[in-house]
Design an enzyme around this catalytic site. Structure first.
Site, PDB file in Angstrom:
ATOM      1  N   VAL A   1       0.799  -1.216   0.051  1.00  0.00           N
ATOM      2  CA  VAL A   1       0.048  -0.012  -0.222  1.00  0.00           C
ATOM      3  C   VAL A   1       0.839   1.173   0.086  1.00  0.00           C
ATOM      4  O   VAL A   1       0.466   2.199  -0.617  1.00  0.00           O
ATOM      5  CB  VAL A   1      -1.016  -0.134   1.108  1.00  0.00           C
ATOM      6  CG1 VAL A   1      -0.276   0.042   2.525  1.00  0.00           C
ATOM      7  CG2 VAL A   1      -2.047   0.904   1.095  1.00  0.00           C
ATOM      8  N   LYS A   2       2.018   1.255   0.507  1.00  0.00           N
ATOM      9  CA  LYS A   2       3.116   2.495   0.702  1.00  0.00           C
ATOM     10  C   LYS A   2       3.501   2.957  -0.863  1.00  0.00           C
ATOM     11  O   LYS A   2       3.709   3.991  -0.737  1.00  0.00           O
ATOM     12  CB  LYS A   2       4.358   2.019   1.403  1.00  0.00           C
ATOM     13  CG  LYS A   2       3.860   1.684   2.818  1.00  0.00           C
ATOM     14  CD  LYS A   2       3.102   2.639   3.687  1.00  0.00           C
ATOM     15  CE  LYS A   2       2.865   2.331   4.992  1.00  0.00           C
ATOM     16  NZ  LYS A   2       2.396   3.515   5.937  1.00  0.00           N
ATOM     17  N   ASP A   3       3.145   2.116  -1.987  1.00  0.00           N
ATOM     18  CA  ASP A   3       3.628   2.789  -3.224  1.00  0.00           C
ATOM     19  C   ASP A   3       2.750   3.990  -3.432  1.00  0.00           C
ATOM     20  O   ASP A   3       3.251   4.950  -3.901  1.00  0.00           O
ATOM     21  CB  ASP A   3       3.216   1.703  -4.201  1.00  0.00           C
ATOM     22  CG  ASP A   3       4.293   0.887  -4.617  1.00  0.00           C
ATOM     23  OD1 ASP A   3       5.029   0.598  -3.675  1.00  0.00           O
ATOM     24  OD2 ASP A   3       4.067   0.036  -5.338  1.00  0.00           O
TER      25      ASP A   3
END
Length: 344
Positions: A46-48
């Site tokens: 999700v950190k993309d």
């Protein structure tokens, strides 16, 4: 060349992750359950989303220029995403990482060209050895650098408000009744929850916290209680400080999960749903189990859970029987029941 259908680079693949129905692990629960599987991002987490959003906003604002260095505090996933974006945009990358991060995560960061500083996990947030303070010092010592500071950056929330929230709303055709998400920096649950609440204030936004973290008690009482803090194993979940990237006003409630149950539930997701996901995904699913037992859902509920990352980053931990046994999560009999048979 004409008529070749291709992405310009992997950054164009960030977001628009699938919503997948989960029915086997939830077969005894009331409700309809769907997983927003963020491992489908090119950086497998999700950190993309926040890495790309924050870096591009910094470029627009003129505070990030060619040749600059990007510095960040990370438990691993954000660092990988920042390093990936930095490669394609031509920036240097320095990361302060918690020693609680898996060795696989740290090796991945080095592979992506980042300079990595591994900091002790179980120290106070204001200790000069903590990864928060180390990152601040690195930024002061590095000319032409910016510190993303995901824990205290409102753009962490904005990234999910503009992407994850709208995606879930559209994918459920506005029928979502509950959002369940882990809370670390708080950006994912806050940005997604804020958007969904604006569409329908009746949607329940439920955070998953860890035992050993201060987040749930702070949400319920407004008190930062140091006595709540003690070491735990889940990465990217809970905190020993209060991140300003958490919008507590849009979160209805929290529930806490244990290291052991979360680890086993991650493995259960693989064996029931065919979803090979990270430790924090196991924590999110464990939270749903507990909420279901408490009667939080009914047959009409449409529950969306955000699964943050991929299981490949935990091969030395959750998916390693010896590590599980060392933590007291598996016994000797379980270790003997191996499915691998060697032919001599």
């Amino acid at each position: 060349m004409k008529n070749i259908q291709a992405q310009e680079n992997v950054l164009e693949l960030i977001g628009n992750t699938p919503l997948i129905k989960i029915s086997r692990i939830t077969s005894q629960m009331a409700g309809n359950f769907y997983a927003k599987v963020e491992a489908f991002n090119p950086g497998h987490s999700v950190k993309d989303r926040i890495a790309l959003y924050i870096i591009e906003e910094a470029e627009k604002e003129g505070i990030l220029k060619p040749g600059y260095t990007i510095i960040e505090t990370t438990s691993g996933n954000t660092g990988f995403s920042v390093a990936m974006v930095s490669i394609l945009k031509g920036y240097k990358c320095i990361l302060a990482v918690s020693s609680k991060s898996s060795s696989e995560k740290i090796d991945m960061l080095k592979t992506m060209g980042a300079k990595v500083y591994v900091c002790p996990a179980h120290v106070q947030a204001d200790d000069p050895r903590s990864y928060y303070e180390v990152a601040k010092q690195l930024q002061r010592d590095t000319p032409n650098s910016i510190y993303i500071n995901q824990y205290f950056n409102e753009q962490n929330i904005d990234a999910h408000y503009h992407t994850t929230g709208p995606e879930i709303w559209d994918q459920t055709n506005g029928k979502i009744t509950h959002l369940v998400a882990c809370s670390g920096t708080g950006g994912t649950i806050s940005g997604t929850g804020r958007f969904l609440k604006e569409q329908n204030p009746s949607i329940k936004i439920i955070g998953i916290d860890a035992y050993g973290s201060v987040i749930q008690k702070y949400h319920e009482t407004g008190e930062f209680d140091k006595d709540e803090i003690y070491p735990y194993r889940i990465e990217g979940l809970g905190k020993n400080l209060i991140p300003s990237a958490t919008d507590f006003d849009c979160i209805d409630s929290f529930t806490k999960v244990t290291d052991e149950e979360s680890a086993h539930t991650a493995r259960e997701l693989a064996k029931t749903e065919g979803l090979f996901l990270g430790y924090t995904s196991g924590a999110a699913m464990q939270g749903i189990k507990q909420l279901s037992e408490e009667g939080a859902f009914d047959t009409e509920s449409v529950v969306v859970v955000i699964f943050p990352d991929h299981g490949s980053r935990y091969m030395g931990k959750v998916y390693n029987d010896k590590w599980m046994a060392q933590q007291g999560f598996m016994d000797a009999e379980s270790l003997k029941a191996e499915s691998i048979q060697y032919i001599k």
